[in-house]
Design a protein around this motif. Structure first.
Motif, PDB file in Angstrom:
ATOM      1  N   GLY A   1       0.815  -1.206   0.000  1.00  0.00           N
ATOM      2  CA  GLY A   1       0.000   0.000   0.000  1.00  0.00           C
ATOM      3  C   GLY A   1       0.849   1.257   0.000  1.00  0.00           C
ATOM      4  O   GLY A   1       1.818   1.363   0.752  1.00  0.00           O
ATOM      5  N   THR A   2       0.522   2.223  -0.872  1.00  0.00           N
ATOM      6  CA  THR A   2       1.219   3.512  -0.932  1.00  0.00           C
ATOM      7  C   THR A   2       0.167   4.613  -1.092  1.00  0.00           C
ATOM      8  O   THR A   2      -0.984   4.340  -1.473  1.00  0.00           O
TER       9      THR A   2
ATOM     10  N   ALA B   1      12.645   0.290  -1.166  1.00  0.00           N
ATOM     11  CA  ALA B   1      12.206   1.543  -0.540  1.00  0.00           C
ATOM     12  C   ALA B   1      12.413   2.721  -1.489  1.00  0.00           C
ATOM     13  O   ALA B   1      11.562   3.619  -1.601  1.00  0.00           O
ATOM     14  N   THR B   2      13.544   2.721  -2.203  1.00  0.00           N
ATOM     15  CA  THR B   2      13.816   3.802  -3.148  1.00  0.00           C
ATOM     16  C   THR B   2      12.837   3.765  -4.306  1.00  0.00           C
ATOM     17  O   THR B   2      12.351   4.812  -4.760  1.00  0.00           O
ATOM     18  N   ALA B   3      12.548   2.546  -4.805  1.00  0.00           N
ATOM     19  CA  ALA B   3      11.592   2.425  -5.905  1.00  0.00           C
ATOM     20  C   ALA B   3      10.225   2.970  -5.509  1.00  0.00           C
ATOM     21  O   ALA B   3       9.584   3.709  -6.274  1.00  0.00           O
ATOM     22  N   LEU B   4       9.775   2.641  -4.307  1.00  0.00           N
ATOM     23  CA  LEU B   4       8.476   3.114  -3.836  1.00  0.00           C
ATOM     24  C   LEU B   4       8.472   4.638  -3.684  1.00  0.00           C
ATOM     25  O   LEU B   4       7.503   5.316  -4.050  1.00  0.00           O
ATOM     26  N   SER B   5       9.572   5.157  -3.150  1.00  0.00           N
ATOM     27  CA  SER B   5       9.678   6.604  -2.995  1.00  0.00           C
ATOM     28  C   SER B   5       9.706   7.307  -4.345  1.00  0.00           C
ATOM     29  O   SER B   5       9.042   8.334  -4.552  1.00  0.00           O
ATOM     30  N   PHE B   6      10.463   6.760  -5.288  1.00  0.00           N
ATOM     31  CA  PHE B   6      10.598   7.372  -6.607  1.00  0.00           C
ATOM     32  C   PHE B   6       9.267   7.378  -7.352  1.00  0.00           C
ATOM     33  O   PHE B   6       8.959   8.328  -8.084  1.00  0.00           O
ATOM     34  N   LEU B   7       8.471   6.322  -7.169  1.00  0.00           N
ATOM     35  CA  LEU B   7       7.154   6.291  -7.801  1.00  0.00           C
ATOM     36  C   LEU B   7       6.294   7.455  -7.332  1.00  0.00           C
ATOM     37  O   LEU B   7       5.497   8.011  -8.096  1.00  0.00           O
ATOM     38  N   GLY B   8       6.457   7.831  -6.060  1.00  0.00           N
ATOM     39  CA  GLY B   8       5.643   8.905  -5.509  1.00  0.00           C
ATOM     40  C   GLY B   8       6.172  10.290  -5.762  1.00  0.00           C
ATOM     41  O   GLY B   8       5.396  11.243  -5.936  1.00  0.00           O
TER      42      GLY B   8
END
Length: 522
Positions: free
Chosen positions: A265-266, A473-480
């Protein structure tokens, strides 16, 4: 495709993991040659190598199957009797030279001064029959030439079965002081049953100091057993600092190509994650199941963890790419076009050299002809590193070729736009580069690998699939946010190991698992 494909490609690793990989001869000083001098040196070498007349080259078909030790029985790949007949070492070497001259992508760059009589075995002869040229960065142009016992190759490539502990070793430093870690373990393997987890460090192997010891033969033997039932003692330090000594017994291990399929979830919506380790035949069914699961979860973005995926079946890569994207961009498009040498050695029409974006299953591990599920994404994040190779790079290149945004999080990929149609002769399967793969836009020049969108060091302190693991974690952050971590952040570009930054692999595994394979489903 009408042409009956066999196998293809692989990244060569050191035969001995704890000793250096030879890079050719040099002066006694052991220094590196200035890049400016490389073109001149190459020209001189070519002139010397082409000056002497080569031994006569015969058609490989005229000596095919003439063996010093002919096999009997049925070939599991063809279902027919082995074609072997009584022959000699010279016959086998003549076959090797003819096959290279006919099919090798750079057949005209093979040194002409080499003589078969200077090499004791067909395998030794094969090992030198390749181009001496370098890439733009100074790496060997052909780093992928290798052979494999045919029976062993068939067992792994078709069934995903290997002999070992079920541990993927990561050599963060292969020379003393060594740093040897567990990258991951296979489920139900001896390692998993012993509770060995990612990040565990090897301290001792069969009484030999794994950090500073000099007996590399014993270290390699204990880390990479070759026979089922072979037992070795390993002293290990877990990520929490606890140490223990275990006796591990090698077994036949079934590799699971797809793991950790989940939804995270994001704020932007549910993001799918899957760890994809091998483009094996068994991956077809596993990928279809994973995509169905993620589709049902209504994901809006996808992270594919291919940091340790060396490649495999090109058709599986095409299936995955189709399932990720939409028919609007892939219909009628080329997934990968195979470019062969000027002799067109396999007599292919242009259409036969094209691998399309498959819309139905190929029948590797699920019934042939089933409609593939689609996620319909216009972007995808891929976790990468120096062990992301070959067919995995095809996924990246081919999706980009139809306009799908592919963000790479991690380290530079290995750089292998080439593939093999390996050939068995007398119980040895020979892998020699025979084609270059290019995408729908005609691009395939990535011999030095793909650079990451966000450079992030591999994080051995967290399990793969953990949202706190640095690359995920970086991938999730970059998506946002569309922003990479600051260089000073932990586990980011500032802490990238030299090997990761330059696409040098640190996993030690069979070259079969660093591959771009084209195969007829059975």
């Amino acid at each position: 495709m009408q042409f009956v494909w066999q196998r293809a490609a692989a990244l060569v690793v050191c035969a001995s993991a704890l000793s250096g990989c030879g890079g050719g001869g040099g002066g006694g000083g052991g220094g590196f040659l200035p890049l400016a001098a490389i073109p001149q040196l190459q020209q001189q070498q070519q002139q010397q190598q082409l000056a002497a007349p080569d031994e006569p080259i015969v058609e490989s078909s005229s000596v095919s199957g003439l063996c010093t030790a002919p096999r009997t029985g049925i070939d599991p790949d063809t279902g027919a009797v082995f074609p072997d007949r009584s022959g000699s070492v010279d016959d086998e070497k003549r076959w090797v030279r003819g096959w290279i001259d006919e099919t090798y992508l750079w057949f005209d760059e093979v040194p002409r001064s080499l003589r078969a009589s200077d090499y004791a075995t067909p395998v030794a002869w094969f090992s030198v029959l390749k181009t001496p040229q370098l890439t733009a960065s100074g790496r060997a142009k052909d780093r992928f030439h290798f052979t494999q016992d045919t029976a062993t190759y068939q067992s792994l490539s078709r069934g995903g079965v290997d002999v070992g502990y079920g541990i993927e070793w990561a050599f963060l430093s292969a020379s003393a002081p060594r740093d040897i870690r567990v990258a991951y373990t296979e489920a139900n393997s001896p390692a998993a049953q012993a509770g060995i987890v990612r990040g565990t460090r090897v301290l001792e192997v069969d009484g030999v100091d794994a950090v500073n010891g000099t007996d590399t033969a014993r270290l390699n033997g204990g880390l990479s057993p070759v026979r089922e039932g072979e037992a070795h003692s390993l002293r290990l330090r877990a990520p929490d600092g606890t140490e223990r000594t275990l006796s591990l017994v090698a077994a036949r291990v079934q590799r699971a190509p797809v793991l950790n399929v989940k939804t995270i979830g994001t704020p932007g919506g549910p993001v799918g994650y899957m760890q994809f380790n091998d483009h094996l035949a068994t991956a077809e069914a596993a990928l279809i199941a994973a995509v169905n699961q993620l589709q049902a979860a209504g994901i809006v973005d996808l992270v594919i963890d291919m940091r340790y995926n060396g490649g495999g079946l090109l058709d599986v890569a095409s299936e995955l790419s189709s399932m990720v994207s939409s028919g609007a961009v892939t219909t009628g498009a080329v997934f990968e076009r195979l470019v062969f040498n000027s002799k067109n050695p396999f007599r292919l029409a242009p259409a036969q050299a094209i691998v399309p974006f498959h819309t139905t299953s190929r029948g590797f591990s699920t019934p042939v002809g089933q409609l593939l599920p689609r996620l319909g994404l216009s972007r995808v994040s891929v976790l990468t590193g120096p062990d992301t190779c070959s067919a995995s790079e095809s996924v990246i290149n081919s999706l980009r070729g139809v306009g799908v945004t592919v963000n790479l999080i991690g380290g530079a990929t290995c750089g292998k736009p080439y593939g093999f149609l390996p050939q068995d002769n007398c119980g040895t399967t020979y892998f020699s580069i025979q084609f270059q793969g290019v995408n729908n836009r005609g691009f395939g020049d990535y011999g030095d690998g793909f650079a990451p969108t966000c450079a992030v060091a591999d994080d051995f302190d967290h399990a793969l699939g953990d949202p706190a693991e640095a690359r995920l974690a970086t991938a999730l952050s970059f998506l946002g946010t569309g922003v990479c971590p600051a260089p000073g952040s932990s586990k980011t570009a500032a802490s990238l190991r030299k090997s990761e930054a330059h696409g040098t692999p640190y996993l030690v595994r069979s070259p079969i698992r660093e591959s771009r394979l084209v195969l007829t489903p059975q």
